[in-house]
Design an enzyme around this catalytic site. Structure first.
Site, mmCIF file in Angstrom:
data_model
loop_
_atom_site.group_PDB
_atom_site.id
_atom_site.type_symbol
_atom_site.label_atom_id
_atom_site.label_comp_id
_atom_site.label_asym_id
_atom_site.label_seq_id
_atom_site.Cartn_x
_atom_site.Cartn_y
_atom_site.Cartn_z
ATOM 1 N N ALA A 74 0.856 -1.127 0.034
ATOM 2 C CA ALA A 74 -0.138 0.002 0.060
ATOM 3 C C ALA A 74 0.864 1.287 -0.023
ATOM 4 C CB ALA A 74 -0.931 -0.008 1.189
ATOM 5 N N ASN A 158 -5.872 3.473 10.407
ATOM 6 C CA ASN A 158 -5.034 2.239 11.214
ATOM 7 C C ASN A 158 -4.705 2.529 12.472
ATOM 8 O OD1 ASN A 158 -3.474 4.569 9.793
ATOM 9 N ND2 ASN A 158 -1.568 3.683 10.700
ATOM 10 N N GLN A 186 -6.546 -0.597 5.580
ATOM 11 C CA GLN A 186 -7.357 -1.292 6.619
ATOM 12 C C GLN A 186 -8.789 -1.606 6.484
ATOM 13 O OE1 GLN A 186 -5.789 -1.991 9.551
ATOM 14 N NE2 GLN A 186 -3.855 -1.311 9.275
ATOM 15 N N SER A 206 -3.388 -3.704 0.582
ATOM 16 C CA SER A 206 -2.027 -4.408 0.806
ATOM 17 C C SER A 206 -2.463 -5.828 1.399
ATOM 18 C CB SER A 206 -1.554 -3.689 2.003
ATOM 19 O OG SER A 206 -0.340 -4.338 2.372
ATOM 20 N N ALA A 207 -1.898 -6.994 0.770
ATOM 21 C CA ALA A 207 -2.169 -8.166 1.122
ATOM 22 C C ALA A 207 -2.136 -8.665 2.626
ATOM 23 C CB ALA A 207 -1.344 -8.971 0.307
ATOM 24 N N HIS A 208 -0.843 -8.000 3.153
ATOM 25 C CA HIS A 208 -0.625 -8.384 4.609
ATOM 26 C C HIS A 208 -1.494 -7.973 5.804
ATOM 27 C CE1 HIS A 208 1.659 -5.162 6.611
ATOM 28 N NE2 HIS A 208 1.628 -4.685 5.516
ATOM 29 N N THR A 249 9.500 -7.078 -12.777
ATOM 30 C CA THR A 249 9.190 -8.540 -12.720
ATOM 31 C C THR A 249 8.012 -8.736 -11.834
ATOM 32 O OG1 THR A 249 11.340 -9.228 -13.468
ATOM 33 C CG2 THR A 249 9.698 -10.878 -12.637
ATOM 34 N N CYS A 336 4.193 1.268 11.823
ATOM 35 C CA CYS A 336 4.956 1.924 10.899
ATOM 36 C C CYS A 336 5.726 3.454 11.431
ATOM 37 C CB CYS A 336 4.266 2.540 9.717
ATOM 38 S SG CYS A 336 3.149 1.040 9.078
HETATM 39 C C1 PLP Z 1 -3.647 2.719 6.291
HETATM 40 C C2 PLP Z 1 -2.213 2.101 6.188
HETATM 41 N N1 PLP Z 1 -1.745 2.648 4.723
HETATM 42 C C3 PLP Z 1 -0.687 2.312 4.427
HETATM 43 C C4 PLP Z 1 0.091 1.216 4.815
HETATM 44 C C5 PLP Z 1 1.225 0.771 4.421
HETATM 45 O O1 PLP Z 1 1.182 -0.533 3.926
HETATM 46 P P1 PLP Z 1 2.264 -1.697 3.344
HETATM 47 O O2 PLP Z 1 2.848 -2.063 4.511
HETATM 48 O O3 PLP Z 1 1.764 -2.388 2.395
HETATM 49 O O4 PLP Z 1 3.184 -0.729 2.519
HETATM 50 C C6 PLP Z 1 -0.585 0.833 6.050
HETATM 51 C C7 PLP Z 1 0.485 -0.242 6.970
HETATM 52 O O5 PLP Z 1 0.603 -0.249 8.249
HETATM 53 C C8 PLP Z 1 -1.649 1.325 6.756
HETATM 54 O O6 PLP Z 1 -2.106 0.885 7.881
#
Ligand code: PLP
Length: 394
Positions: A74, A158, A186, A206-208, A249, A336
């Site tokens: 993301a 988040n 989120q 985002s996948a995770h 790739t 983060c």
């Molecule tokens: C609201 C939000 N945006 C962006 C991200 C960043 O995602 P990624 O880890 O896939 O770069 C996060 C990750 O914590 C998030 O919570």
């Protein structure tokens, strides 16, 4: 989870669903061809990617495969949407000053990209949010200018878990012919998102955060009924991958994992698991309130993502307590921004004092959280409340 950790940090990252791992493994072991290669193995890999693209499309109710651009996550999707859109616009209008709006509580990958826009002759507004951390449409309206070209508002926050009024923001964007980006990291895979009902120009995911692997995500880019597109200038160049918008790739196993995670979210989590999860979360909050009568829920009480609690425990300093209970995986601020060592910009935007920030916790549950996890977590919380406990004064 197999470790002794009590993992209640699903909003930072989720475990990968075992069915997702099963789908990914053949693409790590046997089907290793580059999907851009022009031979049978390459075509097969590309075919699998096409299927994953359709699964992500289905999750969002997108119209066309080319609306999905696979990225590394993301953060990259946010950069590509915001900076890529402005750079494309700048090519057509080299001397014009543009204006863009976002909120003060966005993820850093949005906030810092907005800071970067200033280098490209874009005026930027970081607007305040309400006491739940939500964007107010009237505040956005007040900030609109004749040269406003872009707005970016997250679907769900988040840290607080609050949802933004995306339908109203979409209407406002359409009425004023302004491009709308949303960071739906989120929200995606947790609540229904139907882009035919709520049209958005760009959406990051985002996948995770939805039981898929780390390091893979997508940017949705809308094509309208005339199939004209929101122009994007690529940030990574050098190959024609992803419709000439994102070179490199393709991460075949990651993309296959994202596709499967999207399918499971759509079939199971959103319609069923999320309801049970919310019940489990409400119950945890109830038990915590019994232990800590002054406990306060931050963020919106009902307009929030399932499984997510942001709580203030007046008088408790988590920066001192958490190191003594390190098996408990929760967040004092978003994962983060905690790397940067600065207190939460989201809580600061809401006017929290230092003390209030230190007494707040994000506790996020997910579909693999067990009642046993919660029982063990409550035992740890309970110890804090015991005045005779040797650790009661950290
Ligand atoms: C609201 C939000 N945006 C962006 C991200 C960043 O995602 P990624 O880890 O896939 O770069 C996060 C990750 O914590 C998030 O919570």
């Amino acid at each position: 989870m197999s470790t002794n950790n009590i993992y209640l940090d699903y909003s930072a990252s989720t475990p990968v669903d075992p069915r997702v791992i099963e789908k990914m493994l053949p693409f790590l072991r046997e089907h290793i061809a580059n999907p851009s290669s022009q031979h049978r193995a390459g075509w097969n890999a590309m075919h699998a990617i096409d299927q994953a693209r359709k699964q992500v499309m289905a999750l969002l109710n997108a119209s066309l495969p080319k609306e999905i651009i696979f990225t590394s996550g993301a953060s990259e999707s946010n950069s590509l949407a915001i900076l890529g859109f402005i750079l494309a616009l700048r090519k057509i209008n080299p001397n014009q000053t543009f204006h863009a709006i976002t909120s003060q509580v966005e993820h850093k990958s949005v906030l810092e990209t907005f800071e970067q826009l200033k280098e490209f002759n874009v005026d930027v507004d970081f607007i305040p949010v309400n006491s739940f951390g939500q964007v107010d449409v009237k505040t956005v309206e007040k900030h609109l200018r004749p040269n406003t070209v872009l707005m970016s508002f997250m679907w769900a926050n988040n840290e607080l878990g609050s949802l933004n009024p995306m339908a109203a923001l979409s209407e406002l964007a359409i009425k004023n012919k302004i491009c709308l980006h949303t960071d739906a990291t989120q929200a995606c895979g947790k609540i229904p998102i139907d882009l035919q009902n709520i049209p958005i120009d760009f959406l990051s995911l985002s996948a995770h955060k939805m039981y898929g692997p780390k390091g893979v995500g997508a940017l949705y880019r809308r094509f309208d009924q005339h199939h004209s597109k929101m122009n994007l200038s690529p940030l990574i160049r050098g190959g024609g991958q992803e419709y000439n918008v994102r070179a490199g790739t393709l991460n075949t196993p990651g993309i296959i994992g994202l596709g499967e995670a999207a399918k499971i979210a759509q079939d199971e989590f959103i319609p069923k698991d999320s309801l049970l999860l919310q019940e489990q979360t409400n119950n945890l909050k109830y038990q915590l309130e019994k232990l800590f009568p002054t406990l306060k829920l931050n963020g919106h009480p009902t307009e929030r993502i399932p499984g997510h609690l942001h709580l203030s425990f007046p008088g408790i300093r988590w920066d001192q307590w958490l190191p003594r209970m390190s098996e408990l995986c929760v967040s004092t601020t978003s994962a983060c921004s905690s790397d940067s060592g600065q207190g939460s910009h989201v809580l600061r935007a809401l006017g929290f004092s230092d003390n209030e920030i230190h007494s707040s916790l994000r506790i996020s549950l997910g579909k693999f959280t067990t009642d046993e996890d919660l029982r063990k977590a409550l035992l740890l919380f309970e110890k804090i409340t015991r005045p005779q406990h040797p650790q009661a004064k950290p």
